[in-house]
Scaffold this motif. Structure first.
Motif, PDB file in Angstrom:
ATOM      1  N   ARG A  82       0.826  -1.216   0.000  1.00 19.22           N
ATOM      2  CA  ARG A  82       0.000   0.000   0.000  1.00 19.22           C
ATOM      3  C   ARG A  82       0.861   1.266   0.000  1.00 19.22           C
ATOM      4  NH1 ARG A  82      -5.127  -0.382   4.153  1.00 19.22           N
ATOM      5  NH2 ARG A  82      -6.250  -2.073   3.088  1.00 19.22           N
ATOM      6  N   GLU A  83       0.224   2.357  -0.428  1.00 18.81           N
ATOM      7  CA  GLU A  83       0.834   3.684  -0.325  1.00 18.81           C
ATOM      8  C   GLU A  83       0.977   4.058   1.152  1.00 18.81           C
ATOM      9  OE1 GLU A  83       2.840   6.002  -1.064  1.00 18.81           O
ATOM     10  OE2 GLU A  83       1.907   6.504  -3.000  1.00 18.81           O
ATOM     11  N   ARG A  84       1.718   5.109   1.429  1.00 14.45           N
ATOM     12  CA  ARG A  84       1.836   5.626   2.791  1.00 14.45           C
ATOM     13  C   ARG A  84       0.461   6.017   3.325  1.00 14.45           C
ATOM     14  NH1 ARG A  84       5.073  11.172   4.531  1.00 14.45           N
ATOM     15  NH2 ARG A  84       4.613  11.089   6.770  1.00 14.45           N
ATOM     16  N   ASP A  85       0.197   5.648   4.555  1.00 14.63           N
ATOM     17  CA  ASP A  85      -1.034   6.053   5.234  1.00 14.63           C
ATOM     18  C   ASP A  85      -0.836   7.469   5.785  1.00 14.63           C
ATOM     19  OD1 ASP A  85      -3.297   6.375   6.755  1.00 14.63           O
ATOM     20  OD2 ASP A  85      -2.914   4.680   8.098  1.00 14.63           O
ATOM     21  N   PHE A  86      -1.572   8.429   5.188  1.00 14.97           N
ATOM     22  CA  PHE A  86      -1.411   9.811   5.611  1.00 14.97           C
ATOM     23  C   PHE A  86      -2.448  10.242   6.643  1.00 14.97           C
ATOM     24  CE2 PHE A  86       1.904  11.768   2.979  1.00 14.97           C
ATOM     25  CZ  PHE A  86       2.254  12.831   3.799  1.00 14.97           C
ATOM     26  N   GLY A  87      -3.183   9.275   7.199  1.00 15.49           N
ATOM     27  CA  GLY A  87      -4.077   9.575   8.307  1.00 15.49           C
ATOM     28  C   GLY A  87      -5.072  10.682   8.001  1.00 15.49           C
ATOM     29  N   ARG A  88      -5.183  11.633   8.923  1.00 11.97           N
ATOM     30  CA  ARG A  88      -6.215  12.663   8.810  1.00 11.97           C
ATOM     31  C   ARG A  88      -5.949  13.651   7.685  1.00 11.97           C
ATOM     32  NH1 ARG A  88      -5.688  17.709  11.334  1.00 11.97           N
ATOM     33  NH2 ARG A  88      -3.684  18.152  12.335  1.00 11.97           N
ATOM     34  N   PHE A  89      -4.759  13.622   7.081  1.00  7.22           N
ATOM     35  CA  PHE A  89      -4.454  14.527   5.979  1.00  7.22           C
ATOM     36  C   PHE A  89      -4.899  13.984   4.625  1.00  7.22           C
ATOM     37  CE2 PHE A  89      -0.942  15.677   9.033  1.00  7.22           C
ATOM     38  CZ  PHE A  89      -1.541  16.854   9.440  1.00  7.22           C
ATOM     39  N   ASP A  95      -0.806  21.160  -2.153  1.00  6.32           N
ATOM     40  CA  ASP A  95      -0.526  22.557  -1.806  1.00  6.32           C
ATOM     41  C   ASP A  95      -0.996  22.868  -0.393  1.00  6.32           C
ATOM     42  OD1 ASP A  95       0.620  23.015  -4.256  1.00  6.32           O
ATOM     43  OD2 ASP A  95      -1.170  23.945  -5.140  1.00  6.32           O
ATOM     44  N   ASP A  96      -2.201  22.396  -0.034  1.00  7.33           N
ATOM     45  CA  ASP A  96      -2.718  22.638   1.315  1.00  7.33           C
ATOM     46  C   ASP A  96      -1.883  21.911   2.366  1.00  7.33           C
ATOM     47  OD1 ASP A  96      -4.724  24.284   0.423  1.00  7.33           O
ATOM     48  OD2 ASP A  96      -6.276  22.734   0.435  1.00  7.33           O
ATOM     49  N   LEU A  97      -1.519  20.660   2.070  1.00  3.15           N
ATOM     50  CA  LEU A  97      -0.745  19.889   3.039  1.00  3.15           C
ATOM     51  C   LEU A  97       0.607  20.535   3.313  1.00  3.15           C
ATOM     52  CD1 LEU A  97      -0.115  17.412   4.795  1.00  3.15           C
ATOM     53  CD2 LEU A  97       0.650  16.248   2.714  1.00  3.15           C
ATOM     54  N   PHE A  98       1.375  20.757   2.272  1.00  2.74           N
ATOM     55  CA  PHE A  98       2.732  21.242   2.473  1.00  2.74           C
ATOM     56  C   PHE A  98       2.772  22.733   2.792  1.00  2.74           C
ATOM     57  CE2 PHE A  98       3.585  17.554  -0.491  1.00  2.74           C
ATOM     58  CZ  PHE A  98       3.987  16.706   0.536  1.00  2.74           C
ATOM     59  N   GLY A  99       1.748  23.469   2.370  1.00  2.32           N
ATOM     60  CA  GLY A  99       1.692  24.875   2.722  1.00  2.32           C
ATOM     61  C   GLY A  99       1.324  25.101   4.173  1.00  2.32           C
ATOM     62  N   THR A 100       0.447  24.254   4.705  1.00  2.00           N
ATOM     63  CA  THR A 100      -0.028  24.395   6.080  1.00  2.00           C
ATOM     64  C   THR A 100       0.845  23.628   7.069  1.00  2.00           C
ATOM     65  OG1 THR A 100      -2.292  24.566   5.209  1.00  2.00           O
ATOM     66  CG2 THR A 100      -2.046  24.163   7.568  1.00  2.00           C
ATOM     67  N   TYR A 101       1.397  22.495   6.627  1.00  2.00           N
ATOM     68  CA  TYR A 101       2.181  21.626   7.505  1.00  2.00           C
ATOM     69  C   TYR A 101       3.562  21.385   6.885  1.00  2.00           C
ATOM     70  CZ  TYR A 101      -2.582  20.773   9.155  1.00  2.00           C
ATOM     71  OH  TYR A 101      -3.868  20.920   9.606  1.00  2.00           O
ATOM     72  N   PRO A 102       4.428  22.371   6.923  1.00  2.00           N
ATOM     73  CA  PRO A 102       5.737  22.239   6.267  1.00  2.00           C
ATOM     74  C   PRO A 102       6.620  21.163   6.872  1.00  2.00           C
ATOM     75  CG  PRO A 102       5.654  24.230   7.626  1.00  2.00           C
ATOM     76  CD  PRO A 102       4.258  23.694   7.558  1.00  2.00           C
TER      77      PRO A 102
END
Length: 224
Positions: A82-89, A95-102
């Motif tokens: 499987r791909e990485r489990d990114f949980g609640r993200f 853009d939202d992920l890396f912009g908000t959670y660098p």
């Protein structure tokens, strides 16, 4: 020598929209189904596929079923691919992920980002470890002259090809491309060897990497 054909699944709506998929049960788009059929035809024409191993997530399973129809090889499913489990993200745009959670951005934070664990998810290194175990088992069990097609995701493909090339986790993600339905041909030998990829009792060679030339022109790659 045995041959492992490490393949990525076809395009999904979340690939197209640049969203973090993780373990979401996303299906292929119409374009993704065309890609999967083209991949299946390519593998059938170029190789004698004996069996298929795939991630059990729907986008990989759907791609594996297309290969099974074309080649006649049976497919089994292994959740370690499987791909990485990114949980609640899961579902956020990149853009939202890396912009908000660098803190998850490899290009900015480096190795520490690979260690960061999202809530209800796993770190990049966690994924690396389970995929490494799946690849080691496959490599150890492959028969002489057997060809196994593996259908997985971008993250697992980066992990395996990066390890074979001796890349660290950061370079493996940032310095490689794996398009939808890309094929990576890996030859497995029986000579003594070392390293994680070689596994001691077998040697591995990455013969072809990120092959997508068989895809229709309408399916130009976007590597998300």
């Amino acid at each position: 020598m045995g041959t492992i054909l490490l393949c990525r699944h076809g395009e999904t709506p979340w690939n197209r929209d640049r969203r973090v998929q993780g373990w979401a049960p996303t299906e292929l788009t119409e374009r993704g189904r065309e890609q999967a059929d083209a991949l299946a035809a390519f593998l059938d024409a170029e190789y004698a596929v004996d069996r298929i191993v795939a991630s059990d997530l729907e986008r990989a399973a759907e791609t594996a079923r297309a290969i099974s129809r074309a080649t006649g090889a049976d497919a089994t499913f292994d959740d370690r691919w499987r791909e990485r489990d990114f949980g609640r993200f899961q579902g956020l745009t990149y853009d939202d992920l890396f912009g908000t959670y660098p803190e998850y951005t490899l290009s900015e934070i480096g190795y520490a980002a690979a260690e960061t664990v999202p809530e209800s998810g796993e770190s990049l290194l966690d994924m690396w470890e389970r995929v490494g175990a799946a690849f080691a088992d496959l490599r150890a069990g492959i028969g002489d002259d057997e060809t196994v097609a593996v259908v997985a995701h971008g993250g697992p493909l980066y992990a395996v090809t990066g390890d074979i090339k001796g890349l660290d986790v950061v370079a493996a993600v940032l310095d490689q491309d794996q398009g939808n339905c890309a094929v990576n041909e890996i030859r497995v030998g029986r000579d003594a060897g070392g390293g994680v990829a070689a596994g001691g009792s077998a040697t591995v060679e990455l013969v072809r990497e990120n092959v997508t030339s068989f895809l229709p022109e309408a399916t130009t790659q976007e590597n998300y």
